[in-house]
Design a protein around this motif. Sequence first.
Motif, PDB file in Angstrom:
ATOM      1  N   GLN A 122       8.132  11.685   4.461  1.00 18.24           N
ATOM      2  CA  GLN A 122       6.755  11.958   4.040  1.00 18.24           C
ATOM      3  C   GLN A 122       6.495  11.352   2.664  1.00 18.24           C
ATOM      4  O   GLN A 122       5.437  10.775   2.433  1.00 18.24           O
ATOM      5  CB  GLN A 122       6.461  13.459   4.018  1.00 18.24           C
ATOM      6  CG  GLN A 122       5.008  13.735   3.672  1.00 18.24           C
ATOM      7  CD  GLN A 122       4.665  15.200   3.563  1.00 18.24           C
ATOM      8  OE1 GLN A 122       5.528  16.030   3.332  1.00 18.24           O
ATOM      9  NE2 GLN A 122       3.391  15.520   3.721  1.00 18.24           N
ATOM     10  N   SER A 123       7.451  11.454   1.772  1.00 19.99           N
ATOM     11  CA  SER A 123       7.300  10.880   0.441  1.00 19.99           C
ATOM     12  C   SER A 123       7.108   9.367   0.526  1.00 19.99           C
ATOM     13  O   SER A 123       6.227   8.805  -0.131  1.00 19.99           O
ATOM     14  CB  SER A 123       8.530  11.214  -0.411  1.00 19.99           C
ATOM     15  OG  SER A 123       8.449  10.588  -1.650  1.00 19.99           O
ATOM     16  N   GLU A 124       7.927   8.719   1.334  1.00 17.51           N
ATOM     17  CA  GLU A 124       7.810   7.269   1.492  1.00 17.51           C
ATOM     18  C   GLU A 124       6.474   6.895   2.131  1.00 17.51           C
ATOM     19  O   GLU A 124       5.836   5.923   1.727  1.00 17.51           O
ATOM     20  CB  GLU A 124       8.973   6.734   2.337  1.00 17.51           C
ATOM     21  CG  GLU A 124      10.298   6.781   1.610  1.00 17.51           C
ATOM     22  CD  GLU A 124      11.487   6.488   2.523  1.00 17.51           C
ATOM     23  OE1 GLU A 124      11.289   6.308   3.757  1.00 17.51           O
ATOM     24  OE2 GLU A 124      12.610   6.450   2.004  1.00 17.51           O
ATOM     25  N   ARG A 125       6.048   7.672   3.130  1.00 19.16           N
ATOM     26  CA  ARG A 125       4.768   7.418   3.783  1.00 19.16           C
ATOM     27  C   ARG A 125       3.606   7.559   2.817  1.00 19.16           C
ATOM     28  O   ARG A 125       2.683   6.736   2.789  1.00 19.16           O
ATOM     29  CB  ARG A 125       4.589   8.394   4.955  1.00 19.16           C
ATOM     30  CG  ARG A 125       4.512   7.702   6.290  1.00 19.16           C
ATOM     31  CD  ARG A 125       4.462   8.683   7.416  1.00 19.16           C
ATOM     32  NE  ARG A 125       3.075   9.102   7.633  1.00 19.16           N
ATOM     33  CZ  ARG A 125       2.735  10.155   8.323  1.00 19.16           C
ATOM     34  NH1 ARG A 125       3.636  10.934   8.864  1.00 19.16           N
ATOM     35  NH2 ARG A 125       1.476  10.466   8.484  1.00 19.16           N
ATOM     36  N   LEU A 126       3.646   8.613   2.016  1.00 16.85           N
ATOM     37  CA  LEU A 126       2.586   8.824   1.032  1.00 16.85           C
ATOM     38  C   LEU A 126       2.569   7.703   0.002  1.00 16.85           C
ATOM     39  O   LEU A 126       1.500   7.212  -0.379  1.00 16.85           O
ATOM     40  CB  LEU A 126       2.749  10.184   0.351  1.00 16.85           C
ATOM     41  CG  LEU A 126       2.343  11.388   1.187  1.00 16.85           C
ATOM     42  CD1 LEU A 126       2.819  12.677   0.529  1.00 16.85           C
ATOM     43  CD2 LEU A 126       0.834  11.422   1.409  1.00 16.85           C
ATOM     44  N   ARG A 127       3.739   7.290  -0.457  1.00 17.59           N
ATOM     45  CA  ARG A 127       3.817   6.199  -1.440  1.00 17.59           C
ATOM     46  C   ARG A 127       3.238   4.920  -0.847  1.00 17.59           C
ATOM     47  O   ARG A 127       2.449   4.227  -1.490  1.00 17.59           O
ATOM     48  CB  ARG A 127       5.252   5.987  -1.919  1.00 17.59           C
ATOM     49  CG  ARG A 127       5.356   4.916  -3.009  1.00 17.59           C
ATOM     50  CD  ARG A 127       6.718   4.870  -3.651  1.00 17.59           C
ATOM     51  NE  ARG A 127       6.943   5.934  -4.595  1.00 17.59           N
ATOM     52  CZ  ARG A 127       6.495   5.959  -5.850  1.00 17.59           C
ATOM     53  NH1 ARG A 127       5.764   4.970  -6.310  1.00 17.59           N
ATOM     54  NH2 ARG A 127       6.770   6.962  -6.648  1.00 17.59           N
ATOM     55  N   GLN A 177      -6.585   0.158  -8.979  1.00 20.99           N
ATOM     56  CA  GLN A 177      -7.263   0.728 -10.144  1.00 20.99           C
ATOM     57  C   GLN A 177      -6.592   0.286 -11.454  1.00 20.99           C
ATOM     58  O   GLN A 177      -6.933   0.759 -12.529  1.00 20.99           O
ATOM     59  CB  GLN A 177      -7.257   2.259 -10.065  1.00 20.99           C
ATOM     60  CG  GLN A 177      -7.985   2.818  -8.862  1.00 20.99           C
ATOM     61  CD  GLN A 177      -9.492   2.714  -8.984  1.00 20.99           C
ATOM     62  OE1 GLN A 177     -10.029   2.626 -10.083  1.00 20.99           O
ATOM     63  NE2 GLN A 177     -10.164   2.697  -7.861  1.00 20.99           N
ATOM     64  N   GLY A 178      -5.572  -0.592 -11.357  1.00 23.47           N
ATOM     65  CA  GLY A 178      -4.872  -1.081 -12.539  1.00 23.47           C
ATOM     66  C   GLY A 178      -3.864  -0.092 -13.091  1.00 23.47           C
ATOM     67  O   GLY A 178      -3.517  -0.136 -14.271  1.00 23.47           O
ATOM     68  N   LEU A 179      -3.362   0.809 -12.238  1.00 25.46           N
ATOM     69  CA  LEU A 179      -2.412   1.843 -12.662  1.00 25.46           C
ATOM     70  C   LEU A 179      -1.107   1.719 -11.885  1.00 25.46           C
ATOM     71  O   LEU A 179      -1.049   1.067 -10.843  1.00 25.46           O
ATOM     72  CB  LEU A 179      -3.017   3.229 -12.429  1.00 25.46           C
ATOM     73  CG  LEU A 179      -4.311   3.540 -13.173  1.00 25.46           C
ATOM     74  CD1 LEU A 179      -4.937   4.817 -12.638  1.00 25.46           C
ATOM     75  CD2 LEU A 179      -4.046   3.662 -14.664  1.00 25.46           C
ATOM     76  N   ASP A 180      -0.065   2.355 -12.399  1.00 24.50           N
ATOM     77  CA  ASP A 180       1.221   2.443 -11.719  1.00 24.50           C
ATOM     78  C   ASP A 180       1.364   3.829 -11.128  1.00 24.50           C
ATOM     79  O   ASP A 180       1.040   4.827 -11.789  1.00 24.50           O
ATOM     80  CB  ASP A 180       2.383   2.222 -12.700  1.00 24.50           C
ATOM     81  CG  ASP A 180       2.401   0.816 -13.276  1.00 24.50           C
ATOM     82  OD1 ASP A 180       2.188  -0.143 -12.510  1.00 24.50           O
ATOM     83  OD2 ASP A 180       2.629   0.679 -14.501  1.00 24.50           O
ATOM     84  N   LEU A 181       1.862   3.906  -9.908  1.00 21.39           N
ATOM     85  CA  LEU A 181       2.157   5.193  -9.285  1.00 21.39           C
ATOM     86  C   LEU A 181       3.541   5.612  -9.749  1.00 21.39           C
ATOM     87  O   LEU A 181       4.534   5.000  -9.391  1.00 21.39           O
ATOM     88  CB  LEU A 181       2.110   5.075  -7.755  1.00 21.39           C
ATOM     89  CG  LEU A 181       2.429   6.336  -6.971  1.00 21.39           C
ATOM     90  CD1 LEU A 181       1.479   7.471  -7.337  1.00 21.39           C
ATOM     91  CD2 LEU A 181       2.358   6.050  -5.479  1.00 21.39           C
ATOM     92  N   GLU A 182       3.600   6.634 -10.584  1.00 20.49           N
ATOM     93  CA  GLU A 182       4.859   7.061 -11.188  1.00 20.49           C
ATOM     94  C   GLU A 182       5.587   8.104 -10.346  1.00 20.49           C
ATOM     95  O   GLU A 182       6.807   8.101 -10.272  1.00 20.49           O
ATOM     96  CB  GLU A 182       4.620   7.631 -12.595  1.00 20.49           C
ATOM     97  CG  GLU A 182       4.069   6.624 -13.581  1.00 20.49           C
ATOM     98  CD  GLU A 182       5.030   5.507 -13.935  1.00 20.49           C
ATOM     99  OE1 GLU A 182       6.224   5.574 -13.591  1.00 20.49           O
ATOM    100  OE2 GLU A 182       4.576   4.535 -14.553  1.00 20.49           O
ATOM    101  N   GLU A 183       4.843   9.007  -9.732  1.00 20.88           N
ATOM    102  CA  GLU A 183       5.490  10.121  -9.034  1.00 20.88           C
ATOM    103  C   GLU A 183       4.549  10.716  -8.003  1.00 20.88           C
ATOM    104  O   GLU A 183       3.341  10.755  -8.195  1.00 20.88           O
ATOM    105  CB  GLU A 183       5.855  11.183 -10.069  1.00 20.88           C
ATOM    106  CG  GLU A 183       6.629  12.352  -9.567  1.00 20.88           C
ATOM    107  CD  GLU A 183       6.922  13.345 -10.687  1.00 20.88           C
ATOM    108  OE1 GLU A 183       6.922  14.552 -10.383  1.00 20.88           O
ATOM    109  OE2 GLU A 183       7.134  12.939 -11.840  1.00 20.88           O
ATOM    110  N   ILE A 184       5.144  11.181  -6.902  1.00 24.18           N
ATOM    111  CA  ILE A 184       4.416  11.922  -5.878  1.00 24.18           C
ATOM    112  C   ILE A 184       5.240  13.168  -5.577  1.00 24.18           C
ATOM    113  O   ILE A 184       6.455  13.070  -5.383  1.00 24.18           O
ATOM    114  CB  ILE A 184       4.260  11.118  -4.575  1.00 24.18           C
ATOM    115  CG1 ILE A 184       3.384   9.893  -4.802  1.00 24.18           C
ATOM    116  CG2 ILE A 184       3.675  11.981  -3.468  1.00 24.18           C
ATOM    117  CD1 ILE A 184       3.280   9.006  -3.578  1.00 24.18           C
TER     118      ILE A 184
END
Length: 169
Positions: A5-10, A20-27
């Motif tokens: 699920q974590s990989e799917r969400l990422r 949006q010019g941002l980095d996804l740091e954590e889910i």
Amino acid sequence: MSTTQSERLRELLEPLVQAQGLDLEEIAVDSVGRKRVLRVVVDSDTGADLDRIADVSRALSAKLDESDAMGQGEYTLEVGTPGAERLLGEHRHYVRATGRLVKFQLAEGGELVARILGVDDEGLDLEVPGVKGRKATTRRLAFPDISRARVQVEFNRKDTKDMKEEEEA
């Protein structure tokens, strides 16, 4: 939350965050009573103000509503930044923390509190504050020598402008 699920969400959310010019740091998905909370942490080299957080939150919410990534149950989406005492783990985290005071847990044991002066591919140039009236010293710390690093909150922190003015004087 399962790794799947974590990989799917990422995979689902990261392109929207990057757009949006941002980095996804954590889910993270946490259960709070009967509800679930999806926490998404974003950041960038220039930071993320409230308008950018709101924009990415709307984009993520719309994408999640059209997918089944969170299943059928209710959930709350929370989008934010890493916060003042963030853990540093990626090279970009250290670059963003340049000028900040950081507490390092050393791989060989012990800890070090120092200000990051510079970052390159191999490690960090640090300023170690002087103790009992002694002058600050510089030190080089390689990335493999760091087991953990966390930014420290400074209430009387000098900003970069003040530090440059002192160096020029």
